[in-house]
Every structure is written in C-alpha cells, then in structure tokens.
Enzyme design. Sequence first.
Site, mmCIF file in Angstrom:
data_model
loop_
_atom_site.group_PDB
_atom_site.id
_atom_site.type_symbol
_atom_site.label_atom_id
_atom_site.label_comp_id
_atom_site.label_asym_id
_atom_site.label_seq_id
_atom_site.Cartn_x
_atom_site.Cartn_y
_atom_site.Cartn_z
ATOM 1 N N GLY A 152 0.831 -1.210 0.000
ATOM 2 C CA GLY A 152 0.000 0.000 0.000
ATOM 3 C C GLY A 152 0.862 1.255 0.000
ATOM 4 O O GLY A 152 1.846 1.326 0.718
ATOM 5 N N ARG A 177 1.116 -5.253 -5.305
ATOM 6 C CA ARG A 177 1.323 -6.418 -4.438
ATOM 7 C C ARG A 177 1.493 -7.598 -5.390
ATOM 8 O O ARG A 177 0.535 -8.027 -6.009
ATOM 9 C CB ARG A 177 0.127 -6.607 -3.503
ATOM 10 C CG ARG A 177 0.015 -5.484 -2.464
ATOM 11 C CD ARG A 177 -1.108 -5.694 -1.467
ATOM 12 N NE ARG A 177 -1.040 -4.712 -0.385
ATOM 13 C CZ ARG A 177 -1.986 -3.812 -0.122
ATOM 14 N NH1 ARG A 177 -3.079 -3.783 -0.824
ATOM 15 N NH2 ARG A 177 -1.840 -2.959 0.868
ATOM 16 N N ASP A 237 5.304 -4.921 6.051
ATOM 17 C CA ASP A 237 5.895 -6.229 6.380
ATOM 18 C C ASP A 237 5.893 -7.200 5.202
ATOM 19 O O ASP A 237 6.802 -8.026 5.072
ATOM 20 C CB ASP A 237 5.270 -6.842 7.645
ATOM 21 C CG ASP A 237 3.772 -6.982 7.555
ATOM 22 O OD1 ASP A 237 3.188 -6.553 6.535
ATOM 23 O OD2 ASP A 237 3.173 -7.527 8.508
ATOM 24 N N THR A 278 4.167 2.731 5.543
ATOM 25 C CA THR A 278 2.760 2.325 5.636
ATOM 26 C C THR A 278 2.072 3.280 6.603
ATOM 27 O O THR A 278 2.690 3.713 7.578
ATOM 28 C CB THR A 278 2.588 0.872 6.137
ATOM 29 O OG1 THR A 278 1.231 0.694 6.576
ATOM 30 C CG2 THR A 278 3.504 0.530 7.296
ATOM 31 N N ASP A 288 -0.153 2.400 8.579
ATOM 32 C CA ASP A 288 -0.665 1.629 9.716
ATOM 33 C C ASP A 288 0.209 1.706 10.971
ATOM 34 O O ASP A 288 -0.256 1.403 12.067
ATOM 35 C CB ASP A 288 -0.822 0.145 9.333
ATOM 36 C CG ASP A 288 -1.759 -0.043 8.161
ATOM 37 O OD1 ASP A 288 -2.610 0.831 7.932
ATOM 38 O OD2 ASP A 288 -1.637 -1.073 7.457
ATOM 39 N N ASP A 334 2.467 -0.321 11.893
ATOM 40 C CA ASP A 334 2.444 -1.644 12.525
ATOM 41 C C ASP A 334 3.755 -2.405 12.351
ATOM 42 O O ASP A 334 3.773 -3.628 12.326
ATOM 43 C CB ASP A 334 1.271 -2.468 11.946
ATOM 44 C CG ASP A 334 1.356 -2.615 10.434
ATOM 45 O OD1 ASP A 334 2.192 -1.940 9.804
ATOM 46 O OD2 ASP A 334 0.582 -3.399 9.878
ATOM 47 N N ARG A 341 -5.431 -1.722 9.280
ATOM 48 C CA ARG A 341 -5.385 -3.189 9.157
ATOM 49 C C ARG A 341 -5.649 -3.842 10.512
ATOM 50 O O ARG A 341 -6.700 -3.605 11.086
ATOM 51 C CB ARG A 341 -4.041 -3.624 8.574
ATOM 52 C CG ARG A 341 -4.128 -4.917 7.790
ATOM 53 C CD ARG A 341 -2.777 -5.273 7.213
ATOM 54 N NE ARG A 341 -2.434 -4.498 6.060
ATOM 55 C CZ ARG A 341 -2.796 -4.801 4.811
ATOM 56 N NH1 ARG A 341 -3.479 -5.874 4.571
ATOM 57 N NH2 ARG A 341 -2.451 -4.032 3.808
HETATM 58 O O1 F6P Z 1 -1.717 -1.127 4.812
HETATM 59 C C1 F6P Z 1 -2.313 0.059 4.421
HETATM 60 C C2 F6P Z 1 -3.803 -0.133 4.223
HETATM 61 O O2 F6P Z 1 -4.355 1.103 3.801
HETATM 62 C C3 F6P Z 1 -4.565 -0.678 5.435
HETATM 63 O O3 F6P Z 1 -4.807 0.301 6.404
HETATM 64 C C4 F6P Z 1 -5.801 -1.234 4.777
HETATM 65 O O4 F6P Z 1 -6.340 -2.289 5.549
HETATM 66 C C5 F6P Z 1 -5.293 -1.752 3.462
HETATM 67 O O5 F6P Z 1 -4.047 -1.092 3.216
HETATM 68 C C6 F6P Z 1 -6.207 -1.518 2.288
HETATM 69 O O6 F6P Z 1 -5.654 -2.137 1.191
HETATM 70 P P1 F6P Z 1 -6.114 -1.858 -0.317
HETATM 71 O O7 F6P Z 1 -5.640 -0.492 -0.703
HETATM 72 O O8 F6P Z 1 -5.467 -2.932 -1.100
HETATM 73 O O9 F6P Z 1 -7.611 -1.921 -0.320
#
Ligand code: F6P
Length: 324
Positions: free
Chosen positions: A11, A72, A103, A126, A128, A130, A172
């Site tokens: 992300g 990804r 991660d 990120t 998050d 985390d 997340r």
């Molecule tokens: O890891 C960053 C994040 O924005 C999280 O907070 C969220 O759960 C996820 O990515 C959303 O992913 P995507 O953009 O693939 O929907």
Amino acid sequence: IKKVGVLTSGGDSPGMNAAIRSVVRTCAYHNIECIGIYRGYQGMIEGDFKEMGPRSVNNIVNKGGTILKSARSTEFRTPEGRKRAHEHLVKAGIDALVVIGGDGTFTGGLIFNNEFDFPVMGIPGTIDNDIFGTSHTLGYDTALNTVVDVIDKIRDTASSHNRLFFVEVMGRDAGHIALNAGIGAGAEEILIPEEDLGLERLLESLQKSKASGKSSSIVVIAEGDKIGKNVFELKDYVEANLPEYDVRVSVLGHMQRGGSPSCFDRVLASRLGVKAVESLLEGKSSYMVGLQSDKVTLTPLEQAIKGKTEIDRELLRVSDIMST
Ligand code: F6P
C-alpha cells in the site's frame, strides 16, 4: 556497492516519494548509480527499470503516492518469479536494493536476500504504523493529521444535529491510527483491535455521556476492531438499544493514504533514505532503518517482520480521562 535499485511495494503512503528522493540523492552524493524499479517486485520480475539521477526526483518531496508506483506481486511469492527478478537485476548491474513498504515488502526482501545473498535494506512505509523497530512508519503522521482534520469537519455536523458518529479508520490489524487520531480529535470512545471494549461497555459509556450533558459524540473505530460487529451493524445495535441517539456512519477509506506528506514524514523519509544507502555502503544488509527515541536505528528485517508493535496503553487511559 555500485548500483542501488529502489522500489516501493504494498500500500502506498505519504512520504514514499520523499524517501525515493532521499535514496536517489544519497546515491548521487556518494557517486553511485541509482535505478528506480517500477511497480514494486512485479516490476523487478519484468525488468521495468529506469535510471534515476538527482534531477529526476525534483518536485516530489511534497507529493503523496509514489512516482515509482506500487503493487502487491503474487508472482514474487514463487521461486520462479524471484529467479526472473534476480536475472533482471544482474543484467542491469544492480548490486543492492532499498525496498520501501510494510511487512509484506520486507518478507519478500528477506526471502530474496536469503536465496541470492543479495543486499537488501528496508524503509518502513505504511500508514498503519504496525512495523516493529520504529516508532513511526512513513505516512503514519500524515494519515493521523488527515483523520483529525476530517473528524473536525464531521464534528461540526455531529454537534449541529446532536448526532452520534461512528468513524471507521484504516490500520489493518492495528489500532495506532484510531487511538492517536481519536485522542487528537476528541473522540468519546475509541475501539481498537488490541483492546476489546465490549458492546455492553460501549452502551454504558454512551449512556453516561448523554447523562453528563453531551449532546453529540464521535466514536472512532479501527477497521480491525474485534467488537464483533462491523461499523454499520454497530449503528443499528446502538440505535436499537439507545433510541435517544441519532447515529451516522463515516468510513474514511483511502483518503487516509493520500495527500501531501507532513513535515514530520518528509524529514523522516529524508533521514531514513540516507541511512539506508549509507548502511548498504558500509556492507550491511537485511536491516530495516527506523526511528527509535528520535534516533535513526537499524533493526534486522527478520525482527521487524516478526516483532509486534505494542500500543501505548497509557493512551487508552488518557482517552478515558478525556471523555469525562
Ligand atoms: O496497509 C495500508 C492499508 O491502507 C490498510 O490500512 C488497509 O487495511 C489496506 O491497506 C487496504 O488495502 P487496499 O488499498 O489494497 O484496499
């Protein structure tokens, strides 16, 4: 080390561009080449590379997203995918990597390092927050400011209409965004995965706040919260049990990942980029650069992936006191 490849993966987060700029310019400062790898590990597999000099990162320190784009990659999870990626790197003369992401990005980088003995350095990017081994990941501070800014706006409507708002934020499986932005925005309750408040206590708390004279409330809920109901079910539950409340839901979504990075994230990105490249030049590999007690530090990638970032429990207490 003569040629460093840099990529962003997973992300996107505000500050990734500032980190790319830092890596590119630190390479130029030390007279080594830098190659931008597009679309994360997928671009590595496809050899989607571009030479980058100090002027190719002009005017991006203030930009959200990532000019290298992100993805990804499922193919990179396979040995064949990684072999193709390695072949492309060797062909291009790239002899070290800086990977910017979370991660998943670090796990890919570590496997790649183990398989091909290829120097890899990670920069945590990120929203998050985390990742173990850093108090702040790139983009986290900006996301907090974005969330606080939006909740301030929601508060106007909440208070004009005497409403209760459930605001769902990203993160997340982690509650860092919810907890810190919740305190910053003056939330009545903050629901995070690390601490199960329970439905009963939520009702009690809302009842108490009504009785204390509050006419509107904001409840911040982390997307990974484990209360057992999603944010829309929570609205129905509260309306059914506390009919005196007029409830609305706001799911903030990807606006939290966008926008111009805060000054904090720009400075952090600049510091981490310098440390990542200079650590590679010192012969180090398989570390993540991070911030601990305002010092730039190195944490083995393996620990960064496996370790858990605890939430600061004192913040839960502060939040409780603030909602008195
Ligand atoms: O890891 C960053 C994040 O924005 C999280 O907070 C969220 O759960 C996820 O990515 C959303 O992913 P995507 O953009 O693939 O929907």
